[in-house]
Design a protein around this motif. Sequence first.
Motif, short mmCIF file in Angstrom:
data_model
loop_
_atom_site.label_atom_id
_atom_site.label_comp_id
_atom_site.label_asym_id
_atom_site.label_seq_id
_atom_site.Cartn_x
_atom_site.Cartn_y
_atom_site.Cartn_z
N TRP A 205 4.19 -27.15 -47.66
CA TRP A 205 4.45 -25.74 -47.97
C TRP A 205 4.05 -24.77 -46.86
N TYR A 206 3.30 -25.26 -45.85
CA TYR A 206 2.97 -24.39 -44.70
C TYR A 206 4.24 -23.92 -43.99
N VAL A 207 5.32 -24.69 -44.12
CA VAL A 207 6.59 -24.25 -43.50
C VAL A 207 6.95 -22.86 -43.99
N GLY A 208 6.80 -22.62 -45.28
CA GLY A 208 7.16 -21.33 -45.84
C GLY A 208 6.10 -20.28 -45.68
N TRP A 209 4.86 -20.62 -46.09
CA TRP A 209 3.86 -19.55 -46.16
C TRP A 209 3.24 -19.19 -44.83
N VAL A 210 3.45 -19.96 -43.78
CA VAL A 210 3.02 -19.55 -42.43
C VAL A 210 4.19 -19.51 -41.46
N MET A 211 4.85 -20.65 -41.25
CA MET A 211 5.83 -20.71 -40.16
C MET A 211 6.95 -19.68 -40.34
N HIS A 212 7.38 -19.45 -41.58
CA HIS A 212 8.42 -18.45 -41.80
C HIS A 212 7.84 -17.06 -42.06
N LEU A 213 6.91 -16.95 -43.00
CA LEU A 213 6.39 -15.63 -43.34
C LEU A 213 5.74 -14.97 -42.13
N PHE A 214 4.87 -15.68 -41.43
CA PHE A 214 4.15 -15.07 -40.31
C PHE A 214 5.08 -14.77 -39.14
N SER A 215 6.10 -15.60 -38.93
CA SER A 215 7.00 -15.33 -37.81
C SER A 215 7.71 -13.99 -38.02
N LEU A 216 8.16 -13.73 -39.23
CA LEU A 216 8.86 -12.48 -39.47
C LEU A 216 7.90 -11.31 -39.60
N TRP A 217 6.70 -11.55 -40.11
CA TRP A 217 5.73 -10.45 -40.15
C TRP A 217 5.27 -10.08 -38.74
N TYR A 218 5.21 -11.05 -37.85
CA TYR A 218 4.93 -10.72 -36.45
C TYR A 218 5.96 -9.74 -35.92
N CYS A 219 7.21 -9.97 -36.25
CA CYS A 219 8.27 -9.05 -35.81
C CYS A 219 8.12 -7.68 -36.49
N ARG A 220 7.80 -7.68 -37.76
CA ARG A 220 7.62 -6.42 -38.49
C ARG A 220 6.49 -5.59 -37.87
N MET A 221 5.45 -6.27 -37.41
CA MET A 221 4.30 -5.60 -36.82
C MET A 221 4.53 -5.25 -35.36
N SER A 222 5.63 -5.73 -34.80
CA SER A 222 5.93 -5.50 -33.38
C SER A 222 7.20 -4.67 -33.19
N GLU A 223 7.60 -3.97 -34.21
CA GLU A 223 8.85 -3.21 -34.16
C GLU A 223 8.89 -2.30 -32.93
N GLY A 224 10.03 -2.34 -32.24
CA GLY A 224 10.22 -1.51 -31.06
C GLY A 224 9.81 -2.16 -29.77
N GLU A 225 9.10 -3.29 -29.83
CA GLU A 225 8.71 -3.98 -28.60
C GLU A 225 9.93 -4.70 -28.01
N PRO A 226 9.96 -4.88 -26.70
CA PRO A 226 11.12 -5.54 -26.07
C PRO A 226 11.36 -6.94 -26.64
N GLY A 227 12.60 -7.23 -26.98
CA GLY A 227 13.00 -8.54 -27.44
C GLY A 227 12.70 -8.84 -28.89
N ILE A 228 12.01 -7.95 -29.59
CA ILE A 228 11.61 -8.25 -30.96
C ILE A 228 12.81 -8.23 -31.91
N ALA A 229 13.74 -7.34 -31.74
CA ALA A 229 14.90 -7.30 -32.63
C ALA A 229 15.67 -8.61 -32.57
N GLU A 230 15.83 -9.16 -31.36
CA GLU A 230 16.53 -10.43 -31.22
C GLU A 230 15.71 -11.58 -31.82
N LEU A 231 14.40 -11.53 -31.63
CA LEU A 231 13.53 -12.56 -32.20
C LEU A 231 13.58 -12.52 -33.72
N GLN A 232 13.55 -11.34 -34.28
CA GLN A 232 13.61 -11.22 -35.74
C GLN A 232 14.92 -11.77 -36.28
N ALA A 233 16.01 -11.50 -35.58
CA ALA A 233 17.31 -12.02 -36.03
C ALA A 233 17.31 -13.54 -36.02
#
Length: 607
Positions: A205-233
């Motif tokens: 279950w770490y696939v969901g509660w860390v690898m996916h959730l944290f990857s997208l929350w990293y993008c949410r917390m980095s909004e506006g930084e270079p390359g983040i929009a592409e990373l989030q997509a």
Amino acid sequence: MSKPGESWTRDDLVQFTDRSLLALRRWATPGRARFDLPGPRVGSGPERDGLEAFARSFLAVGFRLSAAEIDSHDHAGWYAAGLAAGTDPESPEFWPSLRELPQARVEAAAIAIALHESRRWIWDALTPAVKQRVIDWLSGSVGIAYPDNNWRWFQNVTQAFLRSVGGPYDQAELDENLTFLDDCYLGDGWYSDGRPDRRTGNVDWYVGWVMHLFSLWYCRMSEGEPGIAELQARYAERLRPYLTDAADLFGADGAPLHQGRSLVYRHAVVGALWTGAVFDANPLPLGRLRRTALGAIRFFAERGAFDEDGLLSLGWLGRFEPMRQPYSGPGSPYWASLGLAGLVLPESHPVWAEPEQPTPIETGDVVRPIRPIGWLVSGTADDGIVRVINHGVDHSTATPAPENPYYNRYGYSSVTGPVPAPAGTADGAVDQQVALIDPDGRWSQRPMIERVAVDDHRASSRQRARFARTEPEQGFDDGPELTCVSLVRGSVEVRAVRFDDHDQASAALVISGYAVPRKPAEGARTGLHSAVTALTEGGSSGSSVHPVANAFGADLEVPWCRFEHPEPGRWYVIALCLGEREPAWPTLADTPSGPVITWPDGTTDPL
């Protein structure tokens, strides 16, 4: 489980969150920087355990306040006081640094997400001095090594918050972590935790509660930084197929698949579902997503997960401390806060308003493959049980390790757990194994699995039968290579086994089924029927009762089939089931082109 139209609402989830947070307060230290909860301690001491309880419950506060219009219980004031005390070097409640206490690196990530989500409630109201102290404490994440696993995300989200408030961060570290974590991607939404060689050695279950959730929350917390929009997509695109698969791993009663480590985190398993809605990466009807997520939370809330003091206990249904990992303290279960991530979605979001939809298992049987990890998922409508047949996930590195009951077994379900032993003995078979017994009486293990194919209702794999050496020697002696095929229809799995080594004698071959407790735990399913029957002539059937307990109860009974002196080059075929009643069994016929399985409805499958 509630019926369609009777599930919890957002208000129910808010009230549930408030109750669980308020229950902690009596255990707070005077400065509110720790919760000194009752229960077994981790070796690093009460400071570590108290910080863990604070940080993980603060994560729930962050989600709770993110879209809130009022804070009637003053969660913000309570946790702001704790932040001030925990980061004050002059305070007796000063938190250990991230350098001296590795576990603090995990808790720092929880605090970082909580601060981001509650920014207008807490961070914006802190004094400049307290803000600087918080920055100083979180800055311990810069320039230190995090383990080569999901912890790399903890470093990234911590530094993402620091970057957002003008604190120090290391872009090279962030980029290196992103590359490492990318190398763990297996495809079709699945990650292996800490295996950049892309072996499916660590999947849970770490696939969901860390690898996916944290990857997208990293993008949410980095909004506006270079390359983040592409990373989030990119991360959102990966999340979609994962959710398609993971949503079928919940029983009709809301129970998640019981497999892998850290299961005391319970409803953290739905964190990825909410993440799909937050980031517009959801392939499911919103009414189904809400029902699945709230159904799992409600499952635990109504089956003893919270003790008489309102605290989330170490266990699955109720308290069951043998489940705890070496790193699990009394505050560890509050990682379940990840399952509350949906509260960042305001009441106006469609996820709260779409008509509820039943899950597929409530309306019909489900049999489907999860190809990247070698799983077959089987859900049956008449009993609401989900089963997984495992032909790909083990828990070894590049070399074999003793079989882990929560990873290496052939089958897992939403209503049973494994026998907590690596292999059978003269006293009986443990669950869900294909084991050879050598002339010395040793039972083989399955430490490493080679996935061959997974498709539709069929999966196959190879494994080297390995026999643990007697102490004080370490390691394994290699036995024959086994080829195993599973065919699944409804509650029944046909399992076929053969080996082709002609120079290694085996005393017996044993194939076992699911373990069912004779003494079910409170809240566990009762009336379960687990059985094994031989389809190949010459097999004898029986059962073993292990005087041990797992999260579902005690005196674990395992059905098995045994073939004496198995011959190389021959298929040994059994059928097994898990359900509420004895099924109609398939039959086996030898034909000129090989063995053929005939199911009760007349459908046939060649091996």
